[in-house]
Design a protein around this motif. Structure first.
Motif, PDB file in Angstrom:
ATOM      1  N   ALA A 591       0.842  -1.191   0.000  1.00 21.82           N
ATOM      2  CA  ALA A 591       0.000   0.000   0.000  1.00 21.82           C
ATOM      3  C   ALA A 591       0.880   1.245   0.000  1.00 21.82           C
ATOM      4  CB  ALA A 591      -0.915   0.006   1.211  1.00 21.82           C
ATOM      5  N   PRO A 592       0.578   2.222  -0.828  1.00 22.76           N
ATOM      6  CA  PRO A 592       1.414   3.437  -0.873  1.00 22.76           C
ATOM      7  C   PRO A 592       1.131   4.338   0.314  1.00 22.76           C
ATOM      8  CG  PRO A 592      -0.433   3.648  -2.385  1.00 22.76           C
ATOM      9  CD  PRO A 592      -0.505   2.256  -1.824  1.00 22.76           C
ATOM     10  N   PRO A 593       2.139   5.006   0.855  1.00 26.17           N
ATOM     11  CA  PRO A 593       1.916   5.968   1.943  1.00 26.17           C
ATOM     12  C   PRO A 593       1.415   7.294   1.388  1.00 26.17           C
ATOM     13  CG  PRO A 593       4.240   5.867   1.424  1.00 26.17           C
ATOM     14  CD  PRO A 593       3.578   4.853   0.535  1.00 26.17           C
ATOM     15  N   LEU A 594       0.880   8.128   2.267  1.00 22.42           N
ATOM     16  CA  LEU A 594       0.438   9.459   1.877  1.00 22.42           C
ATOM     17  C   LEU A 594       1.659  10.371   1.883  1.00 22.42           C
ATOM     18  CD1 LEU A 594      -2.142  11.117   1.196  1.00 22.42           C
ATOM     19  CD2 LEU A 594      -2.237  11.728   3.621  1.00 22.42           C
ATOM     20  N   GLY A 595       2.178  10.646   0.695  1.00 23.16           N
ATOM     21  CA  GLY A 595       3.414  11.408   0.580  1.00 23.16           C
ATOM     22  C   GLY A 595       3.189  12.816   0.076  1.00 23.16           C
ATOM     23  N   ASP A 596       4.168  13.695   0.341  1.00 26.14           N
ATOM     24  CA  ASP A 596       4.075  15.105  -0.058  1.00 26.14           C
ATOM     25  C   ASP A 596       4.485  15.268  -1.519  1.00 26.14           C
ATOM     26  OD1 ASP A 596       3.314  15.800   2.506  1.00 26.14           O
ATOM     27  OD2 ASP A 596       5.378  16.215   3.151  1.00 26.14           O
ATOM     28  N   LEU A 597       3.613  15.972  -2.295  1.00 26.42           N
ATOM     29  CA  LEU A 597       3.982  16.419  -3.633  1.00 26.42           C
ATOM     30  C   LEU A 597       4.547  17.835  -3.580  1.00 26.42           C
ATOM     31  CD1 LEU A 597       1.018  15.077  -5.785  1.00 26.42           C
ATOM     32  CD2 LEU A 597       3.285  14.095  -5.517  1.00 26.42           C
ATOM     33  N   ASP A 598       3.967  18.639  -2.726  1.00 21.02           N
ATOM     34  CA  ASP A 598       4.491  19.973  -2.433  1.00 21.02           C
ATOM     35  C   ASP A 598       4.005  20.353  -1.046  1.00 21.02           C
ATOM     36  OD1 ASP A 598       1.823  21.061  -2.705  1.00 21.02           O
ATOM     37  OD2 ASP A 598       2.124  21.070  -4.875  1.00 21.02           O
ATOM     38  N   ALA A 599       4.100  21.623  -0.691  1.00 19.26           N
ATOM     39  CA  ALA A 599       3.793  22.048   0.676  1.00 19.26           C
ATOM     40  C   ALA A 599       2.328  21.869   1.042  1.00 19.26           C
ATOM     41  CB  ALA A 599       4.190  23.512   0.864  1.00 19.26           C
ATOM     42  N   VAL A 600       1.425  21.845   0.048  1.00 20.28           N
ATOM     43  CA  VAL A 600      -0.010  21.780   0.352  1.00 20.28           C
ATOM     44  C   VAL A 600      -0.710  20.597  -0.320  1.00 20.28           C
ATOM     45  CG1 VAL A 600      -0.224  24.251   0.769  1.00 20.28           C
ATOM     46  CG2 VAL A 600      -0.508  23.371  -1.557  1.00 20.28           C
ATOM     47  N   HIS A 601       0.029  19.747  -0.993  1.00 19.56           N
ATOM     48  CA  HIS A 601      -0.589  18.667  -1.762  1.00 19.56           C
ATOM     49  C   HIS A 601       0.070  17.345  -1.398  1.00 19.56           C
ATOM     50  CE1 HIS A 601      -2.510  17.587  -5.903  1.00 19.56           C
ATOM     51  NE2 HIS A 601      -2.748  16.673  -4.981  1.00 19.56           N
ATOM     52  N   ARG A 602      -0.743  16.376  -0.973  1.00 18.37           N
ATOM     53  CA  ARG A 602      -0.239  15.051  -0.629  1.00 18.37           C
ATOM     54  C   ARG A 602      -1.081  14.006  -1.353  1.00 18.37           C
ATOM     55  NH1 ARG A 602       0.065  14.221   5.630  1.00 18.37           N
ATOM     56  NH2 ARG A 602       1.893  12.976   5.086  1.00 18.37           N
ATOM     57  N   VAL A 603      -0.467  12.889  -1.725  1.00 13.88           N
ATOM     58  CA  VAL A 603      -1.172  11.844  -2.450  1.00 13.88           C
ATOM     59  C   VAL A 603      -0.613  10.493  -2.047  1.00 13.88           C
ATOM     60  CG1 VAL A 603       0.383  11.898  -4.435  1.00 13.88           C
ATOM     61  CG2 VAL A 603      -1.961  11.095  -4.729  1.00 13.88           C
ATOM     62  N   ALA A 604      -1.490   9.484  -1.975  1.00  7.02           N
ATOM     63  CA  ALA A 604      -1.087   8.112  -1.658  1.00  7.02           C
ATOM     64  C   ALA A 604      -1.204   7.283  -2.928  1.00  7.02           C
ATOM     65  CB  ALA A 604      -1.959   7.546  -0.531  1.00  7.02           C
ATOM     66  N   CYS A 605      -0.193   7.316  -3.766  1.00  5.54           N
ATOM     67  CA  CYS A 605      -0.205   6.576  -5.032  1.00  5.54           C
ATOM     68  C   CYS A 605       1.229   6.362  -5.482  1.00  5.54           C
ATOM     69  CB  CYS A 605      -0.995   7.354  -6.096  1.00  5.54           C
ATOM     70  SG  CYS A 605      -1.140   6.487  -7.673  1.00  5.54           S
ATOM     71  N   TRP A 606       1.514   5.126  -5.927  1.00  3.89           N
ATOM     72  CA  TRP A 606       2.859   4.832  -6.420  1.00  3.89           C
ATOM     73  C   TRP A 606       3.106   5.499  -7.776  1.00  3.89           C
ATOM     74  CZ3 TRP A 606       5.784   3.446  -2.768  1.00  3.89           C
ATOM     75  CH2 TRP A 606       5.401   2.515  -1.792  1.00  3.89           C
ATOM     76  N   TYR A 607       2.048   5.634  -8.576  1.00  2.65           N
ATOM     77  CA  TYR A 607       2.194   6.180  -9.921  1.00  2.65           C
ATOM     78  C   TYR A 607       1.118   7.254 -10.142  1.00  2.65           C
ATOM     79  CZ  TYR A 607       4.644   1.733 -10.125  1.00  2.65           C
ATOM     80  OH  TYR A 607       5.472   0.665  -9.853  1.00  2.65           O
ATOM     81  N   PRO A 608       1.253   8.416  -9.479  1.00  4.77           N
ATOM     82  CA  PRO A 608       0.225   9.453  -9.606  1.00  4.77           C
ATOM     83  C   PRO A 608       0.140   9.988 -11.028  1.00  4.77           C
ATOM     84  CG  PRO A 608       2.170  10.305  -8.476  1.00  4.77           C
ATOM     85  CD  PRO A 608       2.370   8.825  -8.609  1.00  4.77           C
ATOM     86  N   VAL A 609      -1.067  10.479 -11.342  1.00  8.10           N
ATOM     87  CA  VAL A 609      -1.298  11.050 -12.664  1.00  8.10           C
ATOM     88  C   VAL A 609      -0.529  12.358 -12.783  1.00  8.10           C
ATOM     89  CG1 VAL A 609      -3.078  11.801 -14.292  1.00  8.10           C
ATOM     90  CG2 VAL A 609      -3.585  10.011 -12.615  1.00  8.10           C
ATOM     91  N   ALA A 610      -0.025  12.610 -13.953  1.00  8.65           N
ATOM     92  CA  ALA A 610       0.699  13.862 -14.176  1.00  8.65           C
ATOM     93  C   ALA A 610      -0.250  15.044 -14.023  1.00  8.65           C
ATOM     94  CB  ALA A 610       1.329  13.867 -15.567  1.00  8.65           C
ATOM     95  N   ALA A 611       0.256  16.153 -13.522  1.00  7.65           N
ATOM     96  CA  ALA A 611      -0.580  17.308 -13.205  1.00  7.65           C
ATOM     97  C   ALA A 611      -1.257  17.884 -14.434  1.00  7.65           C
ATOM     98  CB  ALA A 611       0.242  18.385 -12.511  1.00  7.65           C
ATOM     99  N   GLU A 612      -0.603  17.798 -15.587  1.00  8.48           N
ATOM    100  CA  GLU A 612      -1.178  18.446 -16.755  1.00  8.48           C
ATOM    101  C   GLU A 612      -2.192  17.573 -17.472  1.00  8.48           C
ATOM    102  OE1 GLU A 612       1.871  17.584 -16.330  1.00  8.48           O
ATOM    103  OE2 GLU A 612       2.610  16.324 -17.963  1.00  8.48           O
ATOM    104  N   VAL A 613      -2.316  16.304 -17.073  1.00  9.41           N
ATOM    105  CA  VAL A 613      -3.259  15.411 -17.745  1.00  9.41           C
ATOM    106  C   VAL A 613      -4.653  15.690 -17.226  1.00  9.41           C
ATOM    107  CG1 VAL A 613      -3.940  13.014 -18.106  1.00  9.41           C
ATOM    108  CG2 VAL A 613      -1.520  13.655 -18.098  1.00  9.41           C
ATOM    109  N   VAL A 614      -5.623  15.832 -18.080  1.00  6.54           N
ATOM    110  CA  VAL A 614      -7.020  16.047 -17.708  1.00  6.54           C
ATOM    111  C   VAL A 614      -7.838  14.882 -18.241  1.00  6.54           C
ATOM    112  CG1 VAL A 614      -9.027  17.554 -17.892  1.00  6.54           C
ATOM    113  CG2 VAL A 614      -6.736  18.534 -17.735  1.00  6.54           C
ATOM    114  N   VAL A 615      -8.516  14.193 -17.369  1.00  6.04           N
ATOM    115  CA  VAL A 615      -9.339  13.051 -17.763  1.00  6.04           C
ATOM    116  C   VAL A 615     -10.667  13.564 -18.278  1.00  6.04           C
ATOM    117  CG1 VAL A 615     -10.425  10.935 -16.976  1.00  6.04           C
ATOM    118  CG2 VAL A 615      -8.216  11.616 -16.050  1.00  6.04           C
ATOM    119  N   SER A 616     -11.007  13.165 -19.485  1.00  2.68           N
ATOM    120  CA  SER A 616     -12.270  13.621 -20.074  1.00  2.68           C
ATOM    121  C   SER A 616     -13.407  12.702 -19.709  1.00  2.68           C
ATOM    122  CB  SER A 616     -12.139  13.689 -21.583  1.00  2.68           C
ATOM    123  OG  SER A 616     -11.805  12.422 -22.114  1.00  2.68           O
TER     124      SER A 616
END
Length: 616
Positions: A591-616
C-alpha cells in the motif's frame, strides 16, 4: 485467503444454550429413563426425606420426587409452548391487521385491543380455565386467550410503523389483497421483535400454567406437571422442604432459561453483543500539540467486531483544522467519512475500538480526560450537524427545549436567558423565533437542518462537523445551508469539517479537501486544484464523474468502474488497485503511503497522474 475468525459467543449466550439444551434433553429422555421410577409406588418408602436412594425424598405413595420432577419436564413445557404459540398467533394477526384494513375497521380493532388490555391477564386466565373446565387443554386455551391482547398491542404498534412506508403504499397501488399485504409486507418486517417477545412470553406462560396446576385448574391426576408436584409437596414444606422446593426450582430454572434466551436473541438482533468485549488498556497520551489548531488528528483507526470477523473501516486517518477553515471530507459511500467524524466526536458504538497517535480538540488531549471531562469538553467545543435532522431531533419535544438543553446543562443559563439565546440563534440561521414553539414534524427539511445548525451555535463551538448536511435537500436549500455555514465561519472563525459525497459541492465550498477511499485518505489538496490538479486516479475519476453542461448528451456519463473493496477481504496492496487504470504489479504488493507532492498537496499513489493530464 483464510476465512475470518469468528468471535466467540458471549458467556450469557453459552449459558442460555446449555440451559435450553438441558431442558430439551430432559423433555425427550426423562420419561424413558425415569418414567418407571416416577410412577412406581413403594409402600415401604412413603413420605421419606432426602436420602442416597431418593435425593429429594418420596411422596405419599413412596414415589421418587426427583424422578417425578425430571419426568414432568415434557408435560410442563409443551403446554406452555402451545399456549404461547396460540396466543402469539392470534394476537399478532389481530394487531398486524390494523396496517391493512380500512380506517373504520382499524379504529374498531384498536378499541377492541384497548378494551382487552384493561383486564389483567392472570385473572382472565383463571376465569377462562374455570369456564373451559379443569385440565391441561382448558388451561392451555385459557392462557392462549389471555396472552392475545399483549401480542396484539405489540403487533399493532410495530405494524403502525410499516403502514406508512412507501413499499406498502406501492403494494396497495398494485392492487394486492389484504392477506397478501399482511403476509408479504407487514409480518416479515415486524417478525424479529415479535419472536423475541414470544420467547420471553414462553417463560411467563410456564409460570402461569404451573400456577393453574397448583390451584387445581391445570393438569389433573393421574397426570402431573411441576405445578401439581409443588402442590403435593406444600403440605410437608416445614418438615421436608426439598420435596416442595424441587418442582419450584424446576419452574424457576425453565423460566430463567427462556428469559435469558430472549435477552441473548434481543442483543443479537440489535447487534449489541456480537462478542464479549475485551477490556482495553488506557490510551496513551497524544503526541505534541501543534499551535493554532482547533482539531489535530493523527493516525486515527477504527475497528468494528462483526460475526464474520473484525473490520477496519477507518485506517490511519490524519487531519488538522485551523480556526475559520473549512475542510471537505469526500468519497464514495462506505469510505469511512462519517465514522471518522463519529470517532472524533466520541459517538461510536461501545463495541467499536478506536486507536490514534494524536487526538486533540482546542489543544486538549481527549485521551487524558475522564469520561465526564471529555463529554463536557466535546459538548462545549464541538457541534455536529447530522445527515438526517428528522431523526436527530426529538419528535416529542418543542424546538425551544432542544435548543436550550445544552446551554442550561453546561453553562448554567436560566430558562429565560437560554430562550433568548435560542431566539437569537434562530435569527442567525434566518428562521423566525416563533418556531421555538413548534415541533420537528411541523418544519420542512431545510428548516430542520437550520435548527440543527442553530442548536450547535448555542454552545459557541470552535468546531462544527457537518455530516452530509445537504443530502436529500433541493439545490436551493443546499445553497442556503452552505451559505449559512460560510457566514458562520466568517462571523465566528469556527472551523468546519464538511463531509459529503458531492465532490463538486465540496470543491466550491471548502478551502481544503481530503479524499477518502476504503477507510484511508488517498489525497489531500487545496480545493481550487480539484478541477485540474488532482493526482490520484480515484480523485480524477470522481471529478470526471461530475455532470458537465458542455458534455455530449449522446454519451453516457462517466463513472468510477468497479466497486469498493470488501472490508473483510483485506489485501496487502493499494485498496484502489482492482479499479485503477494505472495499476501495476507493485500496486498489489504494498500500500502506498500518503506522501508530499508539495507544501499543500499530498497523495497516496505509487504512480500518480501527471498534473497536466485532464481526464475527459
Amino acid at each position: 485467503m483464510p476465512r475470518p475468525t469468528r468471535h466467540p459467543r458471549s458467556p450469557m449466550a453459552w449459558i442460555s444454550a446449555v440451559m435450553l439444551t438441558s431442558l430439551l434433553v430432559l423433555a425427550v429422555a426423562a420419561p424413558l429413563v425415569w418414567g418407571t421410577a416416577a410412577d412406581r409406588p413403594d409402600p415401604f418408602a412413603v413420605l421419606q426425606g432426602p436420602s442416597a436412594a431418593h435425593p429429594f425424598g418420596t411422596d405419599n405413595l413412596g414415589r421418587d420426587v426427583l424422578a417425578r420432577v425430571l419426568t414432568a419436564t415434557r408435560p410442563s413445557l409443551l403446554p406452555a409452548l402451545a399456549a404461547t404459540v396460540l396466543g402469539a398467533t392470534g394476537g399478532v394477526l389481530l394487531g398486524a391487521a390494523t396496517a391493512v384494513v380500512g380506517p373504520r375497521a382499524r379504529r374498531l380493532v384498536a378499541g377492541l385491543i384497548t378494551l382487552l388490555l384493561a383486564f389483567p391477564a392472570l385473572l382472565v386466565a383463571m376465569f377462562l380455565a374455570v369456564v373451559f373446565g379443569a385440565g391441561a387443554g382448558g388451561a392451555v386455551l385459557a392462557l392462549a386467550v389471555a396472552g392475545v391482547p399483549g401480542f396484539a398491542r405489540l403487533a399493532q404498534t410495530l405494524a403502525a410503523a410499516v403502514a406508512g412506508t412507501d413499499h406498502l403504499a406501492a403494494a396497495r397501488v398494485l392492487g394486492l389483497r389484504r392477506h397478501r399485504l399482511l403476509w408479504r409486507h407487514v409480518l416479515p418486517n415486524i417478525a424479529e421483535p415479535l419472536l423475541l417477545a414470544a420467547t420471553t412470553a414462553a417463560g411467563t406462560a410456564l409460570v402461569a400454567l404451573s400456577g393453574l396446576s397448583f390451584l387445581g385448574l391445570g393438569v389433573q391426576p393421574p397426570d402431573y406437571d411441576w405445578g401439581q408436584l409443588l402442590n403435593q409437596g406444600l403440605d410437608r414444606i416445614y418438615a421436608d422442604p426439598l420435596p416442595a422446593l424441587a418442582p419450584g426450582l424446576a419452574v424457576l430454572y425453565a423460566a430463567l432459561t427462556f428469559q435469558l434466551l430472549g435477552e441473548v436473541l434481543a442483543r443479537r438482533v440489535a447487534g449489541r453483543d456480537p462478542a464479549p468485549r475485551t477490556p482495553a488498556s488506557p490510551p496513551a497520551p497524544s503526541g505534541p500539540a501543534e499551535e493554532g489548531l482547533v482539531l489535530q488528528v493523527e493516525d486515527l483507526s477504527v475497528e468494528l467486531p462483526t460475526p464474520d470477523g473484525t473490520i477496519r473501516p477507518v485506517r490511519g486517518v490524519s487531519l488538522a483544522l485551523r480556526p475559520g477553515e473549512i475542510v471537505g471530507l469526500v468519497g464514495e459511500s462506505g469510505s469511512g467519512k462519517s465514522l471518522t467524524a463519529l470517532a472524533v466526536a466520541d459517538l461510536l458504538p461501545e463495541r467499536a475500538r478506536v486507536t490514534r497517535r494524536t487526538l486533540r480538540l482546542l489543544g486538549a488531549d481527549l485521551a487524558t480526560m475522564t469520561p465526564k471531562q471529555r463529554d463536557r469538553h466535546l459538548a462545549t467545543a464541538l457541534a455536529t450537524v447530522f445527515q438526517n435532522p428528522a431523526s436527530a431531533l426529538n419528535p416529542s419535544l418543542r424546538i425551544s427545549t432542544q435548543l436550550t438543553e445544552a446551554v442550561r446543562a453546561h453553562r448554567g443559563a436560566s430558562r429565560a436567558r437560554a430562550e433568548a439565546e435560542a431566539a437569537e440563534a434562530l435569527r442567525r440561521v434566518a428562521l423566525p423565533p416563533a418556531l421555538l414553539r413548534s415541533r420537528p414534524h411541523q418544519l420542512s427539511g431545510g428548516q430542520r437542518q437550520r435548527v440543527m445548525i442553530a442548536a450547535g451555535l448555542m454552545v459557541r463551538p470552535a468546531l462544527v462537523i457537518a455530516d452530509e448536511p445537504t443530502t436529500a435537500l433541493d439545490v436551493t436549500v443546499q445553497r442556503q445551508i452552505t451559505r449559512l455555514l460560510g457566514d458562520l465561519r466568517r462571523d465566528t472563525a469556527t472551523a468546519i469539517l464538511f463531509i459529503s459525497h458531492d465532490i463538486a459541492l465540496v470543491g466550491g465550498f471548502c478551502d481544503r479537501v481530503l479524499v477518502m477511499y476504503a477507510g484511508s485518505v488517498v489525497e489531500s489538496l487545496p480545493a481550487d486544484r480539484l478541477a485540474d490538479g488532482t493526482r490520484h486516479p480515484y480523485t480524477r475519476a470522481l471529478v470526471a464523474s461530475v455532470p458537465d453542461l458542455t458534455a455530449d448528451r449522446d454519451r453516457p456519463l462517466p463513472t468510477v468502474e468497479g466497486a469498493p473493496p470488501d472490508p473483510l477481504a483485506t489485501a496487502p496492496g493499494c485498496a484502489f488497485e482492482p479499479r485503477c487504470p494505472r495499476r501495476r504489479d507493485h500496486c498489489a504488493e504494498q500500500a502506498p503511503p500518503l506522501g508530499d507532492l508539495d507544501a499543500v498537496h499530498r497523495v497516496a499513489c505509487w504512480y500518480p497522474v501527471a498534473a497536466e493530464v485532464v481526464v475527459s
